[in-house]
Design a protein around this motif. Structure first.
Motif: not given
Length: 235
Positions: A35, A37, A99, A126-129, A187, A233
């Motif tokens: 999961h 990134p 990230s 931005p877009g991190a999990r 998520e 997120s």
């Protein structure tokens, strides 16, 4: 005793990575890596570095945030390629966002999980999990312990919980609520390790094949698995 000294005391007496718990941590990373990134990764509370060994084999830009000086010394020696930050979570100020952030068995240890997650939200690119995992109060072995009179209730603290430095035992609802209250978007919610008996019984009687099978079986039934996790997120 200061908070740092308390962490060092737990570190010197830790048995967390022994036996089937070590297998559990390794399985946790096998899920997390599905999961998260690519990019700059922060592992919070790496402790003995069981999961760190696996992360370091795959990630170049690795940061480790640990409050125990005892653990930090070992981590620096074992993972010279990683940046080790010796700091309490509340005092940490990163020089750049991340990230991916891993909280493997961290939130059950902290005084205020929501406050920690709010801090972590501010460290995300931005877009991190975030991947976070904790023990589950609704695990089959805890339900059996209540029936046998060994625990007063599913989320009661056991002697082993206190030894590990736990401050609570989450159930699926309270775990998810911590993320929602911190302003994070969940998520994925899942679990792993269907655990019907104690660690001692597993270490004594189970084969590696049995342990692997029951780790995977818990992914099918997350609400009663021994471990639960969230991928989140910043929204």
């Amino acid at each position: 005793m200061t908070q740092n000294a308390h962490l060092d005391a737990i570190a010197r007496d830790s048995i967390y990575a022994l036996g089937c718990n070590g297998s559990m941590i390794r399985h946790s990373w096998s899920i997390a890596r599905r999961h998260l990134p690519p990019g700059r990764l922060l592992e919070m509370g790496p402790a003995e570095g069981v999961m760190t060994t696996l992360i370091a084999a795959e990630r170049d830009d690795l940061h480790l945030l640990e409050g125990s000086a005892v653990y930090c010394q070992s981590l620096r020696e074992r993972f010279p390629q990683a940046k080790v930050h010796e700091s309490m979570f509340e005092d940490f100020v990163p020089d750049a966002p991340f990230s991916a952030i891993v909280l493997g068995h961290v939130l059950e240890h902290v005084t205020d999980p929501v406050a920690v997650l709010k801090l972590v939200r501010g460290w995300m690119a931005p877009g991190a999990r975030i991947f976070a995992a904790v023990p589950n109060a609704r695990s089959l072995h805890r339900q059996a312990a209540v029936i046998m009179g060994l625990l007063a209730q599913e989320d009661a603290m056991s002697e082993l919980d206190y030894r590990h430095g736990h401050q609570r035992v989450f159930n699926p609802e309270s775990f998810r609520a911590s993320f929602t209250q911190a302003g994070l978007d969940i998520e994925v919610f899942g679990g792993y390790w269907m655990k019907p008996v104690s660690n001692a019984q597993i270490d004594r009687d189970w084969t590696p094949a049995m342990l692997d099978a029951f780790m995977k079986l818990g992914e099918r039934y997350p609400d009663t698995a021994a471990e639960i996790y969230v991928v989140a997120s910043a929204g």
